[in-house]
Design an enzyme around this catalytic site. Sequence first.
Site, PDB file in Angstrom:
ATOM      1  N   ASN A 296     -34.064  -6.927 -10.699  1.00  0.00           N
ATOM      2  CA  ASN A 296     -35.219  -5.939 -10.309  1.00  0.00           C
ATOM      3  C   ASN A 296     -35.870  -5.222 -11.355  1.00  0.00           C
ATOM      4  O   ASN A 296     -35.815  -3.960 -11.276  1.00  0.00           O
ATOM      5  CB  ASN A 296     -35.057  -5.247  -9.199  1.00  0.00           C
ATOM      6  CG  ASN A 296     -34.050  -4.199  -9.031  1.00  0.00           C
ATOM      7  OD1 ASN A 296     -32.852  -4.657  -9.712  1.00  0.00           O
ATOM      8  ND2 ASN A 296     -34.239  -2.989  -8.645  1.00  0.00           N
TER       9      ASN A 296
ATOM     10  N   ASP B  27     -23.144  -0.170  -6.470  1.00  0.00           N
ATOM     11  CA  ASP B  27     -24.592   0.034  -6.305  1.00  0.00           C
ATOM     12  C   ASP B  27     -25.229   1.023  -7.263  1.00  0.00           C
ATOM     13  O   ASP B  27     -26.053   1.805  -6.923  1.00  0.00           O
ATOM     14  CB  ASP B  27     -24.737   0.565  -4.572  1.00  0.00           C
ATOM     15  CG  ASP B  27     -25.905  -0.227  -4.156  1.00  0.00           C
ATOM     16  OD1 ASP B  27     -26.668  -0.724  -4.965  1.00  0.00           O
ATOM     17  OD2 ASP B  27     -26.145   0.159  -2.964  1.00  0.00           O
TER      18      ASP B  27
ATOM     19  N   GLY C  42     -31.086   5.913  -4.285  1.00  0.00           N
ATOM     20  CA  GLY C  42     -30.116   5.386  -5.099  1.00  0.00           C
ATOM     21  C   GLY C  42     -29.352   6.473  -5.793  1.00  0.00           C
ATOM     22  O   GLY C  42     -29.755   7.648  -5.828  1.00  0.00           O
TER      23      GLY C  42
END
Lengths: 330, 434
Positions: free
Chosen positions: B105, B315, B334
């Site tokens: 992304n 992550d 995030g």
Amino acid sequence: MASLHGTSASFEGYRHRHLLGIEGLTASEILFLLDRSDGYVDLNRGEDKKKDLLAGRTVINLFFESSTRTRTSFELAAKRLSADVINMSVAWSSIKKGETLIDTAMTLNAMHPDVLVVRHPDSGAVQLLAEKMNCAVINGGDGSHEHPTQALLDALTIRRRLGIIEGLQVAICGDITHSRVARSNIHLLTTLGARVRLIAPPTLMPGSIERMGVETFTDMRKGLEDCDIVMMLRLQTERMQGSYVPSTREYFHFFGLDREKLQAAKPNALIMHPGPMNRGVEIDSELADDIHRSVIREQVEMGVAVRMACLETLNHNLHLARSQQEQAAQ
Amino acid sequence: MTALPPKHRTAYVNARLLDPASGLDVPGALLAEDGKIADLGPDLFKDGVPEGVQRVDCAGACLAPGLVDMRVQIREPGEEHKETMDSAGRAAAAGGVTSMVGLPNTDPVIDDVAGVEFIARRAREVKRVKVYTYAAVTRNLEGRELTEMGLLAESGAVAFTDGVKAVENAQVMRRALAYARTFGHLIVQHPEEPSLAGGAMNGGEMATRLGLPGIPKLAEVMMIERDLRLVEMTGGRYHVAHISTAESVEAIRRAKARGLDVTCDTAPHYFALNEIAVADYRTFAKVSPPLRGEDDRQAILEGVADGTIDAIASDHSPHDVESKRLPFAIAEPGIVGLETLLPLSLQLYHSGKAGLLDLLACLTVRPAGILDLRAGRLAKGAPADLLVFHPERAWKIEPDNFASKSKNSPFEGLPVQGRVCRTVVDGRALFEAA
């Protein structure tokens, strides 16, 4: 009265720098603000409405969401205390793209306001702003989170009518999910010992809200049974066309307040609404104007008094803190 | 006869050798030769290190395979103000990560061969840890048309995912699984039913109090259960990224018991934190999927402990201050995670939930196995991608000291145990603790 407007007034009862929400306030802090507001009701009803308690101080009304009545109420409150008032209306969409909320705070700080009143469409935004401000901040409504002065003015209205809040049965009806008025009122009323019921279709009732110490109902008649107060909430039109409820007509049929449903409540139950009303959607028009039952206009009146009390208290605390800092520095 | 160039050889001595793949846990030494592991064992260099071999004294520290982080947002190309290939590489090395796998992304999206090649070239240029990349399942992550999976894989994409977006359309997911199966490729899903996941945090009391729109836990397990049906139908290979709820763990557990070819990972924040971390609208604790309740956190811990959760990934989602210092609902989700992956994961070991080898398996050989990477093992002939660390050493997380360009960590000030001493990639020391 003398102690209220004299120079020796004590503000021990509310020691916070800001008023960001009702959650976390104690019963005595709430009662302190209500007691001070009471005095201003009388002042506002008199001929000379002006006090010079905030003379030389600057109050900024910063509204990221359009509002006429709340802004006007704060403006009038500040002016009656002789503060200089600036109204700033900002389209939040343009803010998002360029200047951030933090930049706005920095800009305003440089203008040295004493009290900043903020309304913002996002929950938590007023707190975020307050963290960066050197002045006192009043939450004029943030997203679906809190609207503390509304809850205070509602409580003042109830107390002046019925004398006491403890033990009352209060029903809050309508769009609970998106309502900051509902949340602030739940905190305030439960803190002062009232029993609160929420009445809404499941699509407008937020999850696990029972954990806030309330009962929930989807049947309006059952929910209104034996209630002393019926508090109606505004339902925004864009939520009435199929997304949360199927139609305006269906909503009014099941959740709108009319004489027939009101019969379930106590015979002289009071009707409240934070405004602006959608007549014929959440409340029957005639009922809203019934001076024996509806206290909607009184709520507006109490709003100015409550906001005067809040402005006065926070201004006092701010300058007390500043003078203490100066003394400590010397 | 011309003499061969002298070999570059390094001996790591006085180490506690830890290899989760073989179950090795002994005091010993390891020899790296020209970037590969030449030998290792308890008896190696018993009589000293021969001349011409560089000697690294591990002083009793653990020597394990370098970590394999299967979920990292590198932000290059497109958002270099948040992170670059170089800063992510330095952050990875500082965190003991020797192989990281980037999400597609980026801007532009990695959905064509040129994108995959760009990542490989940038990784070669910055010469830091090994960088692999996922490619998108659908063009421009739009959820409609499949990418050229076969060609993308040939050019180096290790698996396929739409990154932080779920493949929403069931027919598209069905075709992606079926098509990828032809080549044996893996589809990695962000597990959220989008129409239920429009909120800002976990649905429930906390969201109601804060006046924030909630995301029901159900949104996660619904997507997983739908996908499991499609996996059964197509025979495709499927991996669920960052699971966060008790029901998701249970769904995967049942699927594995039925013999389906499925795996999953979680991130440290899903077992280190619960939704209370977002009180006071703390946007640094806003993640997607959102932090859940305490019962979910416990279930994630159990899932790691019993092996239902195959891997732990950081992550890593770097964000600049401007993306985070916003009202909660519009702040970016995030956490920057590369440099806290090891100590946060070690909490499971220190609390007795998992053995050290089992825990390291989640960080090394298992993610490497899922993605078929030559990484994550201490074995003769394997790349000398190594991590030297002290599992007990205490320190305090200070985002200001991160090598990452972004500092968005909710773990600021948290005392943790487990410190990276040295990170080695292909025999080359990329990080040494001061």
